[in-house]
Scaffold this motif. Structure first.
Motif, PDB file in Angstrom:
ATOM      1  N   PRO A  73      46.686  32.052  54.834  1.00 60.61           N
ATOM      2  CA  PRO A  73      46.084  33.221  55.486  1.00 60.61           C
ATOM      3  C   PRO A  73      44.851  32.846  56.302  1.00 60.61           C
ATOM      4  O   PRO A  73      44.086  31.949  55.936  1.00 60.61           O
ATOM      5  N   SER A  74      44.685  33.518  57.419  1.00 60.42           N
ATOM      6  CA  SER A  74      43.526  33.289  58.276  1.00 60.42           C
ATOM      7  C   SER A  74      43.096  34.627  58.880  1.00 60.42           C
ATOM      8  O   SER A  74      43.946  35.384  59.371  1.00 60.42           O
ATOM      9  N   PRO A  75      41.813  34.941  58.824  1.00 62.57           N
ATOM     10  CA  PRO A  75      40.731  34.169  58.205  1.00 62.57           C
ATOM     11  C   PRO A  75      40.858  34.152  56.688  1.00 62.57           C
ATOM     12  O   PRO A  75      41.505  35.020  56.110  1.00 62.57           O
ATOM     13  N   ARG A  76      40.249  33.141  56.079  1.00 59.69           N
ATOM     14  CA  ARG A  76      40.301  33.036  54.623  1.00 59.69           C
ATOM     15  C   ARG A  76      39.201  33.897  54.012  1.00 59.69           C
ATOM     16  O   ARG A  76      38.055  33.849  54.450  1.00 59.69           O
ATOM     17  N   LEU A  77      39.588  34.678  53.010  1.00 56.51           N
ATOM     18  CA  LEU A  77      38.625  35.576  52.375  1.00 56.51           C
ATOM     19  C   LEU A  77      38.160  34.992  51.043  1.00 56.51           C
ATOM     20  O   LEU A  77      38.954  34.801  50.124  1.00 56.51           O
ATOM     21  N   VAL A  78      36.874  34.710  50.963  1.00 55.69           N
ATOM     22  CA  VAL A  78      36.252  34.171  49.757  1.00 55.69           C
ATOM     23  C   VAL A  78      35.321  35.245  49.204  1.00 55.69           C
ATOM     24  O   VAL A  78      34.404  35.691  49.901  1.00 55.69           O
ATOM     25  N   VAL A  79      35.564  35.660  47.975  1.00 53.97           N
ATOM     26  CA  VAL A  79      34.729  36.696  47.364  1.00 53.97           C
ATOM     27  C   VAL A  79      33.955  36.090  46.194  1.00 53.97           C
ATOM     28  O   VAL A  79      34.549  35.606  45.228  1.00 53.97           O
ATOM     29  N   VAL A  80      32.654  36.104  46.316  1.00 56.42           N
ATOM     30  CA  VAL A  80      31.775  35.663  45.231  1.00 56.42           C
ATOM     31  C   VAL A  80      31.482  36.881  44.370  1.00 56.42           C
ATOM     32  O   VAL A  80      30.831  37.830  44.817  1.00 56.42           O
ATOM     33  N   GLN A  81      31.996  36.858  43.160  1.00 58.95           N
ATOM     34  CA  GLN A  81      31.884  38.007  42.266  1.00 58.95           C
ATOM     35  C   GLN A  81      30.957  37.678  41.107  1.00 58.95           C
ATOM     36  O   GLN A  81      31.254  36.830  40.278  1.00 58.95           O
ATOM     37  N   ALA A  82      29.807  38.368  41.050  1.00 56.49           N
ATOM     38  CA  ALA A  82      28.919  38.189  39.908  1.00 56.49           C
ATOM     39  C   ALA A  82      29.656  38.563  38.634  1.00 56.49           C
ATOM     40  O   ALA A  82      30.434  39.517  38.610  1.00 56.49           O
ATOM     41  N   LEU A  83      29.448  37.801  37.590  1.00 51.96           N
ATOM     42  CA  LEU A  83      30.174  37.992  36.343  1.00 51.96           C
ATOM     43  C   LEU A  83      29.875  39.365  35.737  1.00 51.96           C
ATOM     44  O   LEU A  83      28.752  39.632  35.310  1.00 51.96           O
ATOM     45  N   PRO A  84      30.883  40.259  35.701  1.00 52.79           N
ATOM     46  CA  PRO A  84      30.667  41.582  35.111  1.00 52.79           C
ATOM     47  C   PRO A  84      30.820  41.520  33.591  1.00 52.79           C
ATOM     48  O   PRO A  84      31.248  40.513  33.027  1.00 52.79           O
ATOM     49  N   LYS A  85      30.518  42.624  32.953  1.00 55.51           N
ATOM     50  CA  LYS A  85      30.669  42.709  31.509  1.00 55.51           C
ATOM     51  C   LYS A  85      32.013  43.326  31.147  1.00 55.51           C
ATOM     52  O   LYS A  85      32.511  44.215  31.824  1.00 55.51           O
ATOM     53  N   GLY A  86      32.582  42.867  30.042  1.00 55.36           N
ATOM     54  CA  GLY A  86      33.757  43.484  29.445  1.00 55.36           C
ATOM     55  C   GLY A  86      34.959  43.588  30.360  1.00 55.36           C
ATOM     56  O   GLY A  86      35.284  42.667  31.109  1.00 55.36           O
ATOM     57  N   GLU A  87      35.614  44.748  30.302  1.00 55.85           N
ATOM     58  CA  GLU A  87      36.863  44.964  31.013  1.00 55.85           C
ATOM     59  C   GLU A  87      36.681  44.997  32.527  1.00 55.85           C
ATOM     60  O   GLU A  87      37.668  44.868  33.267  1.00 55.85           O
ATOM     61  N   ARG A  88      35.464  45.171  32.987  1.00 53.00           N
ATOM     62  CA  ARG A  88      35.243  45.243  34.437  1.00 53.00           C
ATOM     63  C   ARG A  88      35.550  43.907  35.115  1.00 53.00           C
ATOM     64  O   ARG A  88      35.874  43.864  36.299  1.00 53.00           O
ATOM     65  N   ALA A  89      35.458  42.817  34.385  1.00 57.92           N
ATOM     66  CA  ALA A  89      35.794  41.515  34.952  1.00 57.92           C
ATOM     67  C   ALA A  89      37.271  41.454  35.310  1.00 57.92           C
ATOM     68  O   ALA A  89      37.646  41.040  36.416  1.00 57.92           O
ATOM     69  N   GLU A  90      38.118  41.870  34.384  1.00 55.43           N
ATOM     70  CA  GLU A  90      39.559  41.858  34.643  1.00 55.43           C
ATOM     71  C   GLU A  90      39.908  42.787  35.799  1.00 55.43           C
ATOM     72  O   GLU A  90      40.725  42.447  36.669  1.00 55.43           O
ATOM     73  N   LEU A  91      39.289  43.971  35.833  1.00 56.95           N
ATOM     74  CA  LEU A  91      39.550  44.925  36.903  1.00 56.95           C
ATOM     75  C   LEU A  91      39.181  44.329  38.253  1.00 56.95           C
ATOM     76  O   LEU A  91      39.939  44.449  39.227  1.00 56.95           O
ATOM     77  N   ALA A  92      38.023  43.680  38.324  1.00 62.58           N
ATOM     78  CA  ALA A  92      37.572  43.091  39.586  1.00 62.58           C
ATOM     79  C   ALA A  92      38.527  42.012  40.071  1.00 62.58           C
ATOM     80  O   ALA A  92      38.919  41.990  41.242  1.00 62.58           O
ATOM     81  N   VAL A  93      38.925  41.116  39.185  1.00 62.66           N
ATOM     82  CA  VAL A  93      39.817  40.017  39.569  1.00 62.66           C
ATOM     83  C   VAL A  93      41.171  40.556  40.016  1.00 62.66           C
ATOM     84  O   VAL A  93      41.730  40.118  41.033  1.00 62.66           O
ATOM     85  N   GLU A  94      41.725  41.496  39.273  1.00 58.95           N
ATOM     86  CA  GLU A  94      43.027  42.054  39.631  1.00 58.95           C
ATOM     87  C   GLU A  94      42.990  42.738  40.994  1.00 58.95           C
ATOM     88  O   GLU A  94      43.870  42.515  41.842  1.00 58.95           O
ATOM     89  N   MET A  95      41.992  43.564  41.221  1.00 60.98           N
ATOM     90  CA  MET A  95      41.942  44.300  42.483  1.00 60.98           C
ATOM     91  C   MET A  95      41.657  43.387  43.665  1.00 60.98           C
ATOM     92  O   MET A  95      42.223  43.560  44.744  1.00 60.98           O
ATOM     93  N   LEU A  96      40.794  42.397  43.484  1.00 61.93           N
ATOM     94  CA  LEU A  96      40.518  41.453  44.569  1.00 61.93           C
ATOM     95  C   LEU A  96      41.766  40.668  44.932  1.00 61.93           C
ATOM     96  O   LEU A  96      42.048  40.409  46.107  1.00 61.93           O
ATOM     97  N   THR A  97      42.532  40.278  43.923  1.00 65.68           N
ATOM     98  CA  THR A  97      43.774  39.559  44.173  1.00 65.68           C
ATOM     99  C   THR A  97      44.774  40.435  44.911  1.00 65.68           C
ATOM    100  O   THR A  97      45.406  40.012  45.882  1.00 65.68           O
ATOM    101  N   GLU A  98      44.921  41.675  44.461  1.00 64.15           N
ATOM    102  CA  GLU A  98      45.883  42.586  45.067  1.00 64.15           C
ATOM    103  C   GLU A  98      45.537  42.908  46.515  1.00 64.15           C
ATOM    104  O   GLU A  98      46.433  43.033  47.362  1.00 64.15           O
ATOM    105  N   VAL A  99      44.246  43.030  46.826  1.00 62.62           N
ATOM    106  CA  VAL A  99      43.855  43.416  48.178  1.00 62.62           C
ATOM    107  C   VAL A  99      43.933  42.243  49.146  1.00 62.62           C
ATOM    108  O   VAL A  99      43.987  42.445  50.364  1.00 62.62           O
ATOM    109  N   GLY A 100      43.941  40.997  48.628  1.00 62.19           N
ATOM    110  CA  GLY A 100      44.130  39.861  49.516  1.00 62.19           C
ATOM    111  C   GLY A 100      43.081  38.768  49.483  1.00 62.19           C
ATOM    112  O   GLY A 100      43.072  37.901  50.361  1.00 62.19           O
TER     113      GLY A 100
END
Length: 238
Positions: A73-100
């Motif tokens: 993919p171009s442009p390449r999307l790099v997302v720096v995600q500050a480490l969330p607490k608890g279940e919010r970490a999984e939610l962030a990773v899943e949604m970022l992956t799904e959106v691209g």
């Protein structure tokens, strides 16, 4: 409904056997049986698709009738995600992956409340990579999202400095994200702070003008996906 996607590092041949954890998941959990179509991908752009001819508890056999490969993919999307607490970490990773998002960088920010030690860091990284792996398959990606090692603020600053477009979100910024001109290649680097926000010292280290998403303040687990969607809309989604 599209075909189910499974990972395989071997795509050679007209008949492929999917075994191991992926094969058992296809046959036992997903209950994929003869006559159904599936797609196998190596997660790096290559894929092979065909009809399942045999299934057992150990896996499935696929008669390949279509295959291909896609450019990164171009442009390449790099997302720096500050480490969330608890279940919010999984939610962030899943949604970022799904959106691209192409690369997700866990960041141990000043206000992340993450106690870093080798054992905990290794477990956290393993979880993030597993979430991204499963979300990549669920969203039928051919190029899977990568999860980089947990980064320090200095390492994030290096990513920001090398970006074609650096985007540091901050609730007190005056420049709107929508006003940015998105390049068609290079790295788009988005930095998402923790629930407590990016500290003044971190903003100084990044040395770029921060931007805001809008009038509302999103949680750390949702801010990244909103920013990613806004940046990708005029490029990959156009």
């Amino acid at each position: 409904m599209g075909v189910a996607v499974f990972f395989s590092d071997d795509l050679l041949g007209d008949e492929l056997r999917l075994e191991g954890a992926e094969g058992r998941h296809a046959a036992v959990v997903r209950r994929i049986g003869p006559g159904e179509r599936v797609r196998l991908t190596d997660g790096r752009g290559g894929w092979a698709e065909g009809v399942v001819t045999a299934a057992s508890k150990s896996g499935v056999t696929v008669a390949v009738d279509d295959r291909g490969s896609g450019q990164a993919p171009s442009p390449r999307l790099v997302v720096v995600q500050a480490l969330p607490k608890g279940e919010r970490a999984e939610l962030a990773v899943e949604m970022l992956t799904e959106v691209g998002a192409d690369v997700i960088v866990p960041w141990n920010a000043e206000r992340s409340q993450f106690r870093s030690n080798p054992e905990r860091s290794a477990k956290t990284l393993a979880k993030w990579r597993a979430w991204a792996f499963e979300a990549s398959k669920q969203s039928r990606r051919t190029w899977f999202a990568e999860v980089a090692p947990i980064a320090t603020t200095a390492e994030v600053a290096t990513l920001v400095a090398g970006a074609a477009l650096p985007v540091v979100l901050h609730e007190e910024a005056t420049t709107p994200l929508a006003s940015l001109e998105v390049p068609t290649d290079g790295d788009l680097v988005i930095v998402i702070g923790p629930e407590g926000g990016i500290s003044p010292a971190e903003l100084k280290t990044f040395d770029v003008d921060p931007v805001r998403l809008g009038d509302t303040v999103l949680r750390t687990s949702t801010a990244g996906v909103a920013a990613a969607a806004a940046l990708l809309a005029p490029t990959r989604w156009a």
